[in-house]
Design an enzyme around this catalytic site. Structure first.
Site, short mmCIF file in Angstrom:
data_model
loop_
_atom_site.label_atom_id
_atom_site.label_comp_id
_atom_site.label_asym_id
_atom_site.label_seq_id
_atom_site.Cartn_x
_atom_site.Cartn_y
_atom_site.Cartn_z
N THR A 248 0.85 -1.15 0.10
CA THR A 248 -0.23 -0.12 0.08
C THR A 248 0.87 1.44 -0.06
O THR A 248 1.94 1.26 0.61
CB THR A 248 -0.83 -0.13 1.39
OG1 THR A 248 -1.77 -1.02 0.92
CG2 THR A 248 -1.50 1.24 1.44
N GLY B 55 -5.74 -4.41 6.80
CA GLY B 55 -6.98 -3.26 6.89
C GLY B 55 -7.99 -3.22 8.09
O GLY B 55 -8.47 -2.18 8.53
N1 GLY Z 1 -4.21 -1.60 4.01
C1 GLY Z 1 -4.72 -2.20 2.91
C2 GLY Z 1 -5.61 -3.05 3.06
O1 GLY Z 1 -5.84 -4.12 4.06
O2 GLY Z 1 -6.60 -3.07 2.46
#
Ligand code: GLY
Length: 277
Positions: A150, A202
């Site tokens: 990311t 996330g």
């Molecule tokens: N931080 C990216 C995700 O888990 O979507």
């Protein structure tokens, strides 16, 4: 005037000179952009460069979901106007962050899935396939999460205005419809006091409301250092896996992570360029 960028946090083993070089090149371009442009324009520019680099899990080089499709998410927050805008699970665009930016002007500022893609087409963003051979190979091996990637940027400009931008291809091998933290205030937040971009798992970032929590702690009087320390103490107590970058209106820069590694670039107090990879 300061900027900090990241290219994900995770558990990748070994050194990664190609990631180091890519981060350095992108950081230097973004830093020179900040000399003439606002924090908002600079974080958008930095994230488009990171999205265009296939080494990172955002834009070109995004990870595939369980069904073999790429759905990307990106958010931007202008600390001056305190406006947050985002796209969630957008498909077939080159730079999701540019669609998030286009939404800043709109009444409906967060769009998802095919409606986000339709908005992109209506605003002149051409169809683009972000799939790379490398990511397809990983998906075929059902590796799913390749560990890192990311991307994000936080900046404070010469007028003291702050902004944060974050973009992702997601966790990898996830169920279609899953919503990434990167398109929420948990993953990306800025106001007049601080700007933060998060990376990692996330669901855990959302549980912590990490980016918004750190920024609010600074707004309530903590230094950025103290806000990061306290927030990452909580992250570690939960045995969560994530990282974050942040910047305050006073020009403090922070990078912290509970994962094994983070990809990030910034200048230290002596103005030396630091690249973590
Ligand atoms: N931080 C990216 C995700 O888990 O979507």
């Amino acid at each position: 005037m300061k900027i900090v960028i990241h290219g994900g946090a995770g558990s990748r083993k070994g050194s990664a000179p190609h990631i180091h070089d890519a981060l350095k090149e992108i950081y230097l371009k973004a830093e020179s952009c900040l000399k003439k442009h606002s924090a908002l324009d600079t974080v958008i520019y930095a994230v488009t460069l990171l999205e265009d680099c296939p080494l990172f899990n955002a834009g070109t080089g995004s990870q595939l979901q369980k069904d073999g499709r790429i759905r990307m998410s990106a958010a931007v927050m202008d600390g001056k106007s305190e406006q947050f805008s985002a796209v969630l699970n957008i498909e077939q665009v080159r730079n999701p962050i540019l669609i998030a930016k286009a939404l800043i002007q709109e009444k409906d500022r967060i769009l998802a899935a095919e409606c986000a893609t339709r908005f992109a087409r209506a605003h002149g963003f051409a169809a683009y396939n972000p799939k790379t051979k490398e990511r397809v190979k990983e998906w075929k091996k059902r590796v799913g999460e390749s560990g890192m990637g990311t991307v994000g940027a936080c900046a404070v400009d010469r007028k003291g205005c702050l902004a944060a931008a974050t973009s992702t291809g997601g966790r990898g091998f996830e169920r279609p419809g899953r919503v990434s933290d990167s398109g929420t205030p948990a993953g990306n937040y800025a106001n007049a006091f601080a700007a933060v971009s998060a990376t990692g798992i996330g669901e855990q970032i959302v549980n912590e409301a990490l980016a918004a929590k750190i920024v609010i702690r600074v707004s309530d009087g903590m230094t950025l250092l103290r806000a990061f320390k306290k927030s990452f103490h909580e992250v570690r107590n939960h045995h969560y896996h994530m990282g974050a970058i942040g910047i305050s209106r006073l020009g403090e820069v922070m990078v912290d992570f509970s994962t094994e590694k983070i990809n990030a670039a910034y200048r230290d107090k002596k103005k030396a360029l630091v690249v973590l990879s």
